[in-house]
Design a protein around this motif. Structure first.
Motif, PDB file in Angstrom:
ATOM      1  N   GLN A 255       0.836  -1.195   0.000  1.00 25.59           N
ATOM      2  CA  GLN A 255       0.000   0.000   0.000  1.00 25.59           C
ATOM      3  C   GLN A 255       0.874   1.251   0.000  1.00 25.59           C
ATOM      4  OE1 GLN A 255      -3.276   0.514  -0.197  1.00 25.59           O
ATOM      5  NE2 GLN A 255      -4.029  -1.581  -0.069  1.00 25.59           N
ATOM      6  N   ASN A 256       0.743   2.051  -1.045  1.00 24.23           N
ATOM      7  CA  ASN A 256       1.420   3.349  -1.103  1.00 24.23           C
ATOM      8  C   ASN A 256       0.470   4.437  -0.625  1.00 24.23           C
ATOM      9  OD1 ASN A 256       2.562   1.795  -3.795  1.00 24.23           O
ATOM     10  ND2 ASN A 256       4.146   2.942  -2.725  1.00 24.23           N
ATOM     11  N   LEU A 257       1.009   5.438   0.052  1.00 29.45           N
ATOM     12  CA  LEU A 257       0.201   6.596   0.395  1.00 29.45           C
ATOM     13  C   LEU A 257       0.051   7.442  -0.865  1.00 29.45           C
ATOM     14  CD1 LEU A 257      -1.265   8.230   2.547  1.00 29.45           C
ATOM     15  CD2 LEU A 257       0.895   9.428   3.001  1.00 29.45           C
ATOM     16  N   ILE A 258      -1.181   7.605  -1.330  1.00 32.96           N
ATOM     17  CA  ILE A 258      -1.462   8.263  -2.605  1.00 32.96           C
ATOM     18  C   ILE A 258      -2.241   9.548  -2.334  1.00 32.96           C
ATOM     19  CG2 ILE A 258      -2.464   7.988  -4.905  1.00 32.96           C
ATOM     20  CD1 ILE A 258      -2.519   4.922  -4.278  1.00 32.96           C
ATOM     21  N   VAL A 259      -1.820  10.633  -2.964  1.00 33.50           N
ATOM     22  CA  VAL A 259      -2.505  11.918  -2.827  1.00 33.50           C
ATOM     23  C   VAL A 259      -3.203  12.229  -4.148  1.00 33.50           C
ATOM     24  CG1 VAL A 259      -2.281  14.346  -2.223  1.00 33.50           C
ATOM     25  CG2 VAL A 259      -0.673  12.673  -1.276  1.00 33.50           C
ATOM     26  N   VAL A 260      -4.522  12.427  -4.083  1.00 34.76           N
ATOM     27  CA  VAL A 260      -5.309  12.736  -5.270  1.00 34.76           C
ATOM     28  C   VAL A 260      -6.037  14.052  -5.038  1.00 34.76           C
ATOM     29  CG1 VAL A 260      -5.515  10.351  -6.047  1.00 34.76           C
ATOM     30  CG2 VAL A 260      -7.154  11.256  -4.394  1.00 34.76           C
ATOM     31  N   GLU A 261      -6.900  14.418  -5.977  1.00 31.51           N
ATOM     32  CA  GLU A 261      -7.477  15.762  -5.908  1.00 31.51           C
ATOM     33  C   GLU A 261      -8.747  15.847  -5.092  1.00 31.51           C
ATOM     34  OE1 GLU A 261      -9.026  19.335  -8.883  1.00 31.51           O
ATOM     35  OE2 GLU A 261      -8.025  17.574  -9.700  1.00 31.51           O
ATOM     36  N   GLY A 273      -9.215  -1.112  -3.995  1.00 31.57           N
ATOM     37  CA  GLY A 273      -8.170  -1.782  -3.223  1.00 31.57           C
ATOM     38  C   GLY A 273      -7.025  -0.901  -2.789  1.00 31.57           C
ATOM     39  N   PHE A 274      -7.057   0.401  -3.150  1.00 37.03           N
ATOM     40  CA  PHE A 274      -5.994   1.330  -2.757  1.00 37.03           C
ATOM     41  C   PHE A 274      -6.498   2.110  -1.545  1.00 37.03           C
ATOM     42  CE2 PHE A 274      -5.764   0.515  -7.291  1.00 37.03           C
ATOM     43  CZ  PHE A 274      -4.429   0.152  -7.462  1.00 37.03           C
ATOM     44  N   HIS A 275      -6.287   1.560  -0.378  1.00 36.18           N
ATOM     45  CA  HIS A 275      -6.915   2.080   0.827  1.00 36.18           C
ATOM     46  C   HIS A 275      -6.170   3.244   1.462  1.00 36.18           C
ATOM     47  CE1 HIS A 275      -8.759  -2.204   1.307  1.00 36.18           C
ATOM     48  NE2 HIS A 275      -9.386  -1.481   0.380  1.00 36.18           N
ATOM     49  N   ALA A 276      -4.986   3.549   0.957  1.00 41.23           N
ATOM     50  CA  ALA A 276      -4.173   4.616   1.563  1.00 41.23           C
ATOM     51  C   ALA A 276      -4.170   5.851   0.669  1.00 41.23           C
ATOM     52  CB  ALA A 276      -2.751   4.133   1.813  1.00 41.23           C
TER      53      ALA A 276
END
Length: 609
Positions: A255-261, A273-276
């Motif tokens: 799991q990568n910490l992902i920043v979106v808009e 499935g990308f919970h972070a």
């Protein structure tokens, strides 16, 4: 004694738990977390684990946050621990008085109000009144489980139903106003519900407490997305949507910490499935938010659209992060196709495609270069000089000196690779690699190698001219032996602090440390254009080293050299503040005049030969 919850959260954000605990016991890495022998009971096998914002001992059961650790390890009271950590974080602790205690009580009561509102709006979504909102969420591909997990709701028509329902719970309209749920008139008085006919998204703080709401209209009304205003509980710049879930999930393998808009990007990624995943709340990423990201992961990934707006967002985030960078914390960037956002992309292409995009994330340095230097190969010399200055200015924003030097070197390596003629790798195979493309000219066979050797030798003897000649020197097509020397010289230049005096002695030490002293000696021992015999430069009675270098350079392509000089002269003439020609332009003008008269550096080479 009550403290403002915002102050306590700011302390927890600013003071790394690992730093405080590391003063008492030795910490070692355990995946994304840390472990140690418990400082509260004797043990030989570590069972004390430190996470991003709390600790727990599986041996004795002690647990808590940075404030409770100071209390338990140093025997301090809660106010004493708060004051100590606030001083460490550079925060001022307000004097405790009836007003501050009242504000703390108000914040607690506002949280209760928001929790009541959340229950009402969740219920409305599942009733007849919320059918349009539920239908919208279903069309966006959300499952019942996802809707439930994020607590999505429906605000109703805004005709006073919320006020009346809460009045039955003993909540006055003033409380809704203070909680950020009411619109206000020019006098600050409540004049109606803020959220109406909108799908609602509860916004939680890092501990999972509701602090505000966001809403999405279904019609053509503006704004499409609306966030609650700043309140005693809610600060946009200190909040990230879904951080409470993401910080737990980011510890899981893969799991990568992902920043979106936006909200829907976060929710769609979570369902895939990308919970972070987290998002800022309608504003650009601020310094406080980036610090919050680093508390969770040392390399969060910013997932941006591939259009111009995505480039601007990337540059803003990078510029905000640069002064805060450390060797162990950075940002990475991934780009989606221009017409996509994370929501649309993952729904159309699926989780595997999204995972490949994230795994292909580029470094902060690469993203900076691609945004700032887009299309550099097609730019003129003035534009390229501006791009180079911009890249160096960005690297200079980094406060960590060693890291700033590495960034500057990396950005300039990319810069010179982009502007250097095609067809060449660096001499040792490790450095800059030029972009491939058509070669603009063919080196004349007669005297070309001698000129290239002379130009390199002049800069070995007079490295103080390297900053001015770095760009044209890098653009030359050199044989492998000269290229290795040039690579070392430019790397040495990149290492020098701003404003330092460049000397041949300093360069000699660098070349010796990189096993290039013999190559340098061999180069200086062959035909050179009137190299000086001593520090008085008496061997240059008519021309200095800078002019002689430009004469050699001009012989490589005289028409292009003449055109470049004339463009710079026209630019200088149009500058009303210029009172004298710059030394470099003077040297180029004299070189062009000599070359035009037929006098050239080749004569000097012949004399020395």
């Amino acid at each position: 004694m009550a403290f403002d919850p915002a102050l306590l959260d700011e302390i927890r954000t600013r003071v790394p738990l690992t730093t405080v605990i590391g003063r008492r016991t030795k910490l070692v890495r355990s995946g994304r977390n840390w472990k140690a022998c418990c400082p509260f009971h004797g043990e030989k096998t570590p069972s004390f684990y430190v996470y991003d914002d709390h600790f727990h001992c599986f041996g004795c059961g002690v647990h808590g946050d940075v404030i409770s650790f100071v209390m338990q390890s140093e025997g301090r009271s809660f106010p004493e621990a708060v004051e100590q950590l606030a001083n460490e974080a550079g925060l001022e602790v307000p004097r405790q008085d009836p007003r501050s205690e009242a504000r703390a009580r108000e914040a607690q009561s506002l949280g209760d109000v928001l929790q009541l509102v959340q229950g009402i709006w969740r219920r409305k979504l599942l009733e007849h009144e919320g059918r349009d909102g539920l239908s919208y969420l279903k069309r966006r591909g959300l499952t019942d489980a996802t809707i439930e997990a994020f607590g999505l709701g429906w605000s109703g028509d805004g005709r006073g139903g919320l006020v009346e329902e809460l009045r039955g719970h003993g909540v006055p309209p003033e409380a809704l106003l203070h909680a950020g749920l009411m619109r206000v008139d020019e006098h600050g008085a409540a004049k109606g519900e803020l959220f109406f006919s909108r799908v609602t998204f509860p916004i939680r703080d890092r501990r999972g407490r509701i602090v505000s709401f966001g809403g999405r209209t279904l019609g053509d009304g503006q704004p499409k997305y609306l966030n609650g205003p700043e309140t005693a509980l809610f600060s946009k710049r200190r909040t990230l949507f879904n951080l409470d879930r993401a910080r737990q999930s980011a510890r899981e393998p893969g799991q990568n910490l992902i920043v979106v808009e936006g909200y829907m990007d976060v929710i769609a990624l979570h369902q895939a499935g990308f919970h972070a995943a987290v998002a800022p709340l309608g504003t650009a990423m601020g310094a406080e938010q980036i610090e919050m990201l680093w508390q969770v992961s040392p390399e969060p990934v910013l997932c941006l659209d591939g259009d111009a707006a995505g480039s601007r967002a990337a540059l803003r985030a990078a510029e905000t992060a640069l002064p805060l960078l450390k060797p162990d914390r950075t940002l990475r960037f991934c780009r989606l196709p221009e017409s996509d956002d994370p929501d649309s992309f993952v729904r159309r292409e699926g989780p595997d495609a999204m995972r490949r995009v994230i795994e292909g994330a580029t470094s902060l340095a690469d993203e900076l270069f691609s945004v700032v230097a887009a299309g550099i190969a097609q730019r003129g010399p003035e534009q390229r000089a501006g791009i180079r200055a911009r890249l160096e200015a960005l690297a200079a924003q980094i406060t960590d000196r060693a890291l700033a030097s590495e960034f500057r070197r990396t950005l300039l390596e990319r810069f010179f690779s982009a502007v250097r003629p095609a067809g060449r790798k660096s001499g040792d195979g490790r450095g800059r690699v030029a972009a491939r493309g058509p070669v603009a000219r063919t080196l004349p066979p007669d005297g070309a190698l001698e000129r290239l050797r002379a130009m390199t030798a002049l800069l070995l003897r007079y490295p103080e001219h390297l900053p001015e000649l770095e760009l044209p020197f890098s653009s030359l097509e050199l044989p492998a032996d000269l290229d290795g020397i040039r690579e070392a010289m430019l790397n040495w230049l990149a290492e020098q602090p701003h404003g330092v005096v460049l000397t041949s002695e300093g360069l000699d030490l660098w070349l010796g440390a990189h096993h290039l002293a013999e190559q340098k000696h061999a180069l200086l021992s062959v035909g050179l254009p009137r190299l000086p015999c001593g520090p008085d430069d008496t061997a240059f009675p008519e021309t200095g080293p800078l002019q002689r270098w430009w004469e050699c350079y001009g012989l490589e392509n005289l028409p292009a050299f003449r055109q470049g000089v004339m463009e710079e002269v026209r630019s200088a003439l149009s500058d009303p503040t210029l009172t004298a020609w710059p030394e470099g332009l003077n040297a180029r003008m004299r070189a062009m005049e000599r070359l035009s008269r037929g006098e050239s550096a080749d004569e000097g080479l012949a004399e020395e030969g």
